[in-house]
Design a protein around this motif. Structure first.
Motif, PDB file in Angstrom:
ATOM      1  N   LEU A   1       1.147  -1.484   0.408  1.00 24.98           N
ATOM      2  CA  LEU A   1      -0.052   0.116  -0.014  1.00 24.98           C
ATOM      3  C   LEU A   1       0.860   1.335   0.124  1.00 24.98           C
ATOM      4  O   LEU A   1       0.479   2.336  -0.790  1.00 24.98           O
TER       5      LEU A   1
ATOM      6  N   ALA B   1       2.944   1.976  -3.333  1.00 25.58           N
ATOM      7  CA  ALA B   1       1.006   1.832  -4.410  1.00 25.58           C
ATOM      8  C   ALA B   1       1.119   3.621  -4.244  1.00 25.58           C
ATOM      9  O   ALA B   1       0.687   4.549  -5.015  1.00 25.58           O
ATOM     10  N   VAL B   2       0.932   4.021  -3.316  1.00 27.39           N
ATOM     11  CA  VAL B   2       0.405   5.687  -3.044  1.00 27.39           C
ATOM     12  C   VAL B   2       2.303   6.077  -3.149  1.00 27.39           C
ATOM     13  O   VAL B   2       1.392   7.291  -3.884  1.00 27.39           O
TER      14      VAL B   2
ATOM     15  N   LEU C   1       2.182   9.084  -5.824  1.00 27.06           N
ATOM     16  CA  LEU C   1       2.195  10.675  -5.670  1.00 27.06           C
ATOM     17  C   LEU C   1       3.073  11.388  -6.868  1.00 27.06           C
ATOM     18  O   LEU C   1       4.303  12.319  -7.003  1.00 27.06           O
TER      19      LEU C   1
ATOM     20  N   ALA D   1      -3.907  -2.222  -5.553  1.00 25.78           N
ATOM     21  CA  ALA D   1      -3.821  -2.028  -4.977  1.00 25.78           C
ATOM     22  C   ALA D   1      -3.740  -0.230  -4.992  1.00 25.78           C
ATOM     23  O   ALA D   1      -3.792  -0.245  -3.995  1.00 25.78           O
ATOM     24  N   GLU D   2      -3.330   0.095  -5.943  1.00 27.48           N
ATOM     25  CA  GLU D   2      -3.625   1.376  -5.057  1.00 27.48           C
ATOM     26  C   GLU D   2      -4.785   2.207  -5.349  1.00 27.48           C
ATOM     27  O   GLU D   2      -5.162   3.383  -4.506  1.00 27.48           O
TER      28      GLU D   2
ATOM     29  N   LEU E   1      -7.163   0.915  -3.009  1.00 25.23           N
ATOM     30  CA  LEU E   1      -7.024  -0.053  -1.917  1.00 25.23           C
ATOM     31  C   LEU E   1      -6.603   0.579  -1.231  1.00 25.23           C
ATOM     32  O   LEU E   1      -6.557   1.790   0.018  1.00 25.23           O
ATOM     33  N   ALA E   2      -5.035   1.240  -1.918  1.00 27.52           N
ATOM     34  CA  ALA E   2      -4.170   2.148  -0.720  1.00 27.52           C
ATOM     35  C   ALA E   2      -4.398   3.457  -0.869  1.00 27.52           C
ATOM     36  O   ALA E   2      -4.663   4.637  -0.361  1.00 27.52           O
ATOM     37  N   ILE E   3      -4.867   4.250  -2.225  1.00 28.00           N
ATOM     38  CA  ILE E   3      -5.491   5.365  -1.759  1.00 28.00           C
ATOM     39  C   ILE E   3      -6.720   5.766  -0.587  1.00 28.00           C
ATOM     40  O   ILE E   3      -7.018   6.417   0.089  1.00 28.00           O
TER      41      ILE E   3
ATOM     42  N   TYR F   1      -5.578   5.565   2.963  1.00 28.10           N
ATOM     43  CA  TYR F   1      -4.573   6.639   3.403  1.00 28.10           C
ATOM     44  C   TYR F   1      -5.809   7.839   3.301  1.00 28.10           C
ATOM     45  O   TYR F   1      -5.564   8.422   4.466  1.00 28.10           O
TER      46      TYR F   1
ATOM     47  N   ILE G   1      -7.331  11.169  -9.251  1.00 32.07           N
ATOM     48  CA  ILE G   1      -6.087  10.468  -8.763  1.00 32.07           C
ATOM     49  C   ILE G   1      -5.347   9.675  -9.278  1.00 32.07           C
ATOM     50  O   ILE G   1      -4.181   9.797  -9.450  1.00 32.07           O
TER      51      ILE G   1
ATOM     52  N   PHE H   1     -10.154  -5.698   5.947  1.00 31.48           N
ATOM     53  CA  PHE H   1      -8.443  -5.214   5.627  1.00 31.48           C
ATOM     54  C   PHE H   1      -7.461  -5.157   6.716  1.00 31.48           C
ATOM     55  O   PHE H   1      -5.796  -6.032   6.293  1.00 31.48           O
TER      56      PHE H   1
ATOM     57  N   PRO I   1       2.091   1.761   6.566  1.00 34.23           N
ATOM     58  CA  PRO I   1       3.565   2.493   6.877  1.00 34.23           C
ATOM     59  C   PRO I   1       3.353   4.271   6.479  1.00 34.23           C
ATOM     60  O   PRO I   1       2.147   4.199   5.382  1.00 34.23           O
TER      61      PRO I   1
ATOM     62  N   LEU J   1      -1.569  15.302   1.559  1.00 35.47           N
ATOM     63  CA  LEU J   1      -1.309  13.710   1.256  1.00 35.47           C
ATOM     64  C   LEU J   1      -1.690  14.281  -0.433  1.00 35.47           C
ATOM     65  O   LEU J   1      -1.417  13.550  -1.420  1.00 35.47           O
TER      66      LEU J   1
ATOM     67  N   ARG K   1      -1.725  16.611  -2.780  1.00 36.53           N
ATOM     68  CA  ARG K   1      -0.680  16.694  -3.639  1.00 36.53           C
ATOM     69  C   ARG K   1      -1.100  15.145  -4.393  1.00 36.53           C
ATOM     70  O   ARG K   1      -0.472  14.851  -5.199  1.00 36.53           O
ATOM     71  N   LEU K   2      -1.616  14.774  -3.754  1.00 38.08           N
ATOM     72  CA  LEU K   2      -2.085  12.958  -4.890  1.00 38.08           C
ATOM     73  C   LEU K   2      -3.337  13.453  -5.878  1.00 38.08           C
ATOM     74  O   LEU K   2      -2.362  13.075  -6.672  1.00 38.08           O
TER      75      LEU K   2
END
Lengths: 191, 246, 191
Positions: free
Chosen positions: B151, B154-155, B159, C91-92, C94-96, C99, C111, C148, C161, C176, C179-180
């Motif tokens: 994750l 990916a983030v 960016l 993955a993208e 889910l990450a978005i 976070y 994004i 999750f 992370p 964040l 910027r995304l």
């Protein structure tokens, strides 16, 4: 029907693929012997000719399928035939793959005496055969899939009939050679 | 028409195909001397003439001709098998027969599969999706299956500001056909004759291509002739005398 | 079971959606009254508590479904392959969501620079994300689930992370989310 038989019935109903006795035993958390017994009970319930759904053993496992009695209505409901028929070339390639697997395309072509790319391609596309590594000369090898066994109602590859049964008898083979020679002589004599 | 009676008119043989086959099998005609391409042409001509393709017959023909071709290539390349396996003609004939018999095994196996599929079409399998509730792992039995770093990565990737598109390779042509025409006419007027390579020396591929295009224009307009002895040889351009002063 | 009941059973078995009596009658080429009778016969066969599969009458008509008796075994059988590796798109998304939660689908798409419906749909289906109300513009918002956290071995969302560790451009300051979005717009423009 006892509880285990009910569970096995439900699992067969849900699973998109045939299930082996050991897979069923794992899921139901019982021994394989008990599953085999439950399957026997189920088989009584699904005896051929009494139900619209039948219990079948294909592709190394058990699965439920509709009885042919409903085929006409199923076609009307789903508005599509189940499986398009095979062409002669496709059937030959499939037969060679089924009996000689794993087998390479050059080998198939050698036996049929013609390049067989398009037929092999269609079989791949329809999921009846799949790649199975490479030969030591680098040619891609092919084998049949579980879908093949399912569509042809085979419980396993060993359910295929002995190919020797398809061979011409020694008499027929002798005749084939004779006929060729005789035809030649007649024409040579006439000409 | 059965393949057997396909009429052949070859250098070493006149008659129907099955007779040729027989004579080859009996070693009365040397396969090495039979022009198999002619046999194929005869068959194609026959197909064109009748305008219909009998698949059965065509398959038979292909199998036979392929077997003959293989036999012939083995005869032409003795020892090609690598184990000192020399093919005597009668062995080759046996091989042809064996090949036909092997093929007939799988042709019949194919018939079996056809029949089998026909009896099986009545059985249909369920293809409904798994019920929604079963499409996810239940919370109680779930165990770690993924790494959190995935994750973060990916983030981090998202960016990144993508670099602006590099369009340099899409450079607009810097020269026009008009410019190159003028240039070629200048060369013709001053020299009367020149090598194309000289005219495009040091210029990029696009300019070269446009110059060639301009040259074609000059030729079309009758202002220049060109000559090239062989592909990739130098091209010489000369002014056409009658139009040279125009 | 008579032939019509068998056919009706087969049709219900095949159809992923509930079938009405009139749809069944059309497919079987009989009157609706006959189908209703056949359904009554079937109901006897599928009486609750005796089988692994039950006949249900739902809004749209009739359908076959598994009995809850098999639920535990079905989960064991089918749930295991429900954690296949995530695709890059999944993955993208889910990450978005992880976070920035709560986050709307249009925002995810902005994004990533591409529409993200299918990936979001899969994540929902697998229970990795869930709906969390609506934004003030009416778009559905998403957040991650307890499942999750369990599947990623996270004690809480603050155990994710630090994106700075994967951040290729730390000199750019700012929040964040902003910027995304900025990077995403550039991506969409470039594409």
């Amino acid at each position: 029907m006892n509880e285990l038989a009910r569970i096995v019935e439900a699992l067969l109903f849900l699973s998109p693929e045939p299930l082996s006795a050991s897979e069923l035993a794992d899921a139901a958390e019982v021994g394989e012997g008990e599953v085999v017994e439950a399957l026997a009970r189920l088989r009584e319930h699904y005896a051929d000719g009494f139900r619209g759904v039948v219990l079948r053993e294909v592709a190394g496992g058990f699965t439920l399928a509709t009885d042919p009695v409903a085929e006409r209505a199923a076609r009307r409901l789903l508005a599509r035939p189940r499986t398009p028929p095979l062409t002669q070339a496709q059937a030959e390639c499939l037969a060679i793959t089924a009996y000689l697997q794993p087998v390479s395309r050059p080998e198939i072509a050698r036996i049929r005496g013609v390049a067989s790319e398009s037929a092999v391609g269609t079989l791949l596309e329809r999921g009846l055969i799949e790649e199975a590594g490479r030969s030591r000369f680098g040619a891609i090898l092919y084998r049949t899939t579980d879908l093949f066994q399912k569509l042809f109602g085979l419980s396993g590859l060993d359910a295929l009939p002995d190919p020797a049964g398809f061979d011409p008898s020694p008499e027929e083979a002798g005749e084939l050679r004779e006929r060729l020679l005789r035809a030649g002589e007649q024409r040579a004599g006439a000409g | 028409m059965p393949v057997a009676s396909l009429d052949l008119d070859l250098e070493v043989f006149q008659g129907p195909f099955d007779l040729l086959l027989t004579l080859v099998l009996r070693e009365e005609v040397d396969l090495l001397e039979v022009d198999l391409a002619e046999v194929v042409l005869a068959y194609v001509a026959h197909l064109e003439q009748t305008g219909e393709l009998d698949l059965e017959a065509a398959t038979e023909f292909l199998v036979l001709i392929a077997a003959l071709l293989e036999l012939k290539s083995r005869l032409m390349l003795p020892g090609g098998e690598g184990e000192g396996l020399e093919w005597e003609p009668h062995e080759a004939a046996e091989e042809l027969l064996a090949r036909m018999l092997e093929y007939s095994r799988y042709r019949r196996a194919a018939e079996f599969l056809h029949a089998r599929l026909a009896t099986e079409t009545g059985f249909r399998y369920r293809s409904a999706p798994i019920p929604r509730a079963l499409r996810r792992v239940s919370l109680e039995v779930a165990e770690q299956a993924y790494e959190p770093e995935q994750l973060g990565r990916a983030v981090g990737d998202l960016l990144r500001t993508p670099p602006p598109l590099d369009l340099r390779h899409m450079a607009r042509p810097r020269v026009t056909v008009e410019q190159r025409l003028q240039y070629l006419r200048e060369l013709l007027r001053s020299r009367g004759r020149f090598a194309f390579d000289e005219a495009v020396e040091g210029s990029d591929r696009l300019t070269q291509a446009i110059t060639l295009f301009a040259l074609l224009e000059l030729y079309k307009a009758g202002e220049a002739d060109w000559e090239q002895r062989a592909p990739f040889e130098p091209i010489t351009v000369t002014a056409r005398s009658s139009e040279g002063t125009a």
